[in-house]
Scaffold this motif. Sequence first.
Motif, short mmCIF file in Angstrom:
data_model
loop_
_atom_site.label_atom_id
_atom_site.label_comp_id
_atom_site.label_asym_id
_atom_site.label_seq_id
_atom_site.Cartn_x
_atom_site.Cartn_y
_atom_site.Cartn_z
N ALA A 290 0.84 -1.20 0.00
CA ALA A 290 0.00 0.00 0.00
C ALA A 290 0.88 1.25 0.00
N HIS A 291 1.95 1.20 0.82
CA HIS A 291 2.86 2.32 0.92
C HIS A 291 3.51 2.59 -0.45
N ARG A 292 3.92 1.49 -1.08
CA ARG A 292 4.57 1.63 -2.38
C ARG A 292 3.63 2.22 -3.41
N SER A 293 2.41 1.72 -3.43
CA SER A 293 1.52 2.23 -4.47
C SER A 293 1.14 3.68 -4.19
N LYS A 294 1.14 4.04 -2.89
CA LYS A 294 0.86 5.44 -2.54
C LYS A 294 2.03 6.32 -3.05
N GLN A 295 3.22 5.81 -2.78
CA GLN A 295 4.42 6.54 -3.22
C GLN A 295 4.42 6.70 -4.75
N GLU A 296 4.06 5.60 -5.41
CA GLU A 296 4.07 5.63 -6.87
C GLU A 296 3.04 6.64 -7.39
N ALA A 297 1.89 6.63 -6.73
CA ALA A 297 0.84 7.56 -7.15
C ALA A 297 1.32 9.00 -6.95
N GLU A 298 1.98 9.22 -5.79
CA GLU A 298 2.50 10.56 -5.52
C GLU A 298 3.53 10.96 -6.56
N ARG A 299 4.43 10.00 -6.87
CA ARG A 299 5.48 10.30 -7.84
C ARG A 299 4.86 10.59 -9.22
#
Length: 574
Positions: free
Chosen positions: A95-104
Amino acid sequence: MADKTFYIDEDVGQDTAEQTGADDVPYKSLGFAVFTQGEEHKFLTRKSLTGDIPEGLDESSRMEWKPVAKAAMKKAVNYAKAQQKKAAKEQELLAHRSKQEAERNKVLEEAKKIVIEEDKTLPEAVKIKLDDTDPKKVKLGKDDVKGTRVRVFGRVHRERKQKMNTFLTLKDGYGYMQVLLQGDLAKTYDILTLTRETSMEILGELKEVPEGAKAPNDRELHADYFKIHDGWKAAGGDDAITNRVSKDTEHATLLDLRHLTLRGETASKVMIVRDAVEYAFNQAYRELRLRKVSPPALVQTQVEGGATLFKLPYYNEDAYLTQSSQLYLETCLPSMGDVYCIEKSFRAEKSLTRRHLAEYTHIEAELDFITFPDLLDHLEQIMCRVIEITMEDPVVKQSILDLNPEFQMPERPFKRMRYSEAIDWLIEHNIPNEDGEPHKFGDDIAEAAERRMTDIINRPIFLTHFPVEIKAFYMQKDKEDPRTTESVDCLMPGVGEIVGGSMRMDNLEELMAAFAREKLDPAPYFWYTDQRKYGSSPHGGYGLGLERFLAWLCKQHTVRDCCLYPRYFGRCKP
Ligand code: 4AD
């Protein structure tokens, strides 16, 4: 509630999500069963097909389902809890990764909207190479002084992103330059997705670096505009250069990817030193009044023995790739005086040692009307002068010192040692010959023994007066001890032999006898033997392997790293 029963068969069961745990599709482990179904159920287990039958039981007992022991259940529950924890953690990470990816992705989408343009009101930019420090061209900006606005081209060597700024180190083969990108420039899509080796055009003001900060030439380019032209971006992700070649990559892979390896700091330093050394040889020879000639690579005679000849079809005849230009150099003496050449030599060596190549750069010289001591003096002089000239260029000198921090100019005169003395030395130091026996007069001193001796003595050695039998047919015999030749190998610590030379037989009958001794047909050598017919002279020369010289100077483990694209047994690419 224990309303369901699940079955575990330790032999034929399977721990997969497809399994239901019914008696015909049992699980394999109790841990997995508890983890997937919860601990509140009833679990029955058995070993169905394999394993020893416990004492007192018979074959039928194999097939019975039995309730699980308490201890086993406790273990399974603990296992299931640990698994649940692990799964939860993984979920969280995902979840953290996909959040980061979305932010990026959001940042990148925003970045795409930033369009930078050159401010045409700024002073015209002066195009310079990255190492250009000519004060007539470039002034460094300080607090109260404007620096020159320059335009540079190069590739990204390093990058360091800060919150607001990005620092780049650009390289162009001449030097390195630190570049500072601020404001919108640092927020552009191109910079956020920048990859190593990407080519860039950058405009900006050259400024002194702030006190205490370090940068090449103590300066920094404050960019006001940059452009990455179409096709200039370097591959990223798995294909990024850093994923293909790095310090930890195997040497064979580095050689397979030599075109990329060459971009690295070490390889480019070696190649820059190589250029300087080759240039220095030309200059040093010119100072000593030797003239440069260019003998053929396609020949029909051998110089250094038939075993290492590359043979090839040549129209309707056979030809070889030259092993050495020596015989041709000798023919130039009457018309041009002392001569030299820097050409490729080819050896069909089947050895995979660190100092053998199939194609190498051979620096050869031939001197007329000299004695053997003259030859040794000349060799010492040329090698030292070449190092001197090479070290005059501060960039080259720095490259040598970066590669070989302990480098020191060799002490003169070089140590001189007769072959017979070397044999005694090897016996005294218990260094055996190739058969594992003590060395004796007449032995070819093998590479390993030669290198051990050179490393222990730890200074350049002129090893002289080798026996006739182990040296080439053309070598002049020593008048005082005709068992030996007026020959010399120059040995360097870390590498061993880097030069082979000798006085040449200048008497026709003697030379003809040498051909006979070596069972060589003199007919194809008529142009060589004729030199003894039309005004012979005492003369001599040598060949120096450029890659071996560089391996010594730049402290490289192998000559393979001292040429652009090495050729050796088993490698003819890239
Ligand atoms: O000792 P070599 O075989 O001597 C000659 O070829 C003479 N005809 C040269 C001359 O007198 N003009 O080779 C001379 C040098 C060696 O000392 C070594 O540095 C280099 O050439 N060399 C090689 N370098 C890399 N790979 C090889 N396979 C080499 N063989 C020789």
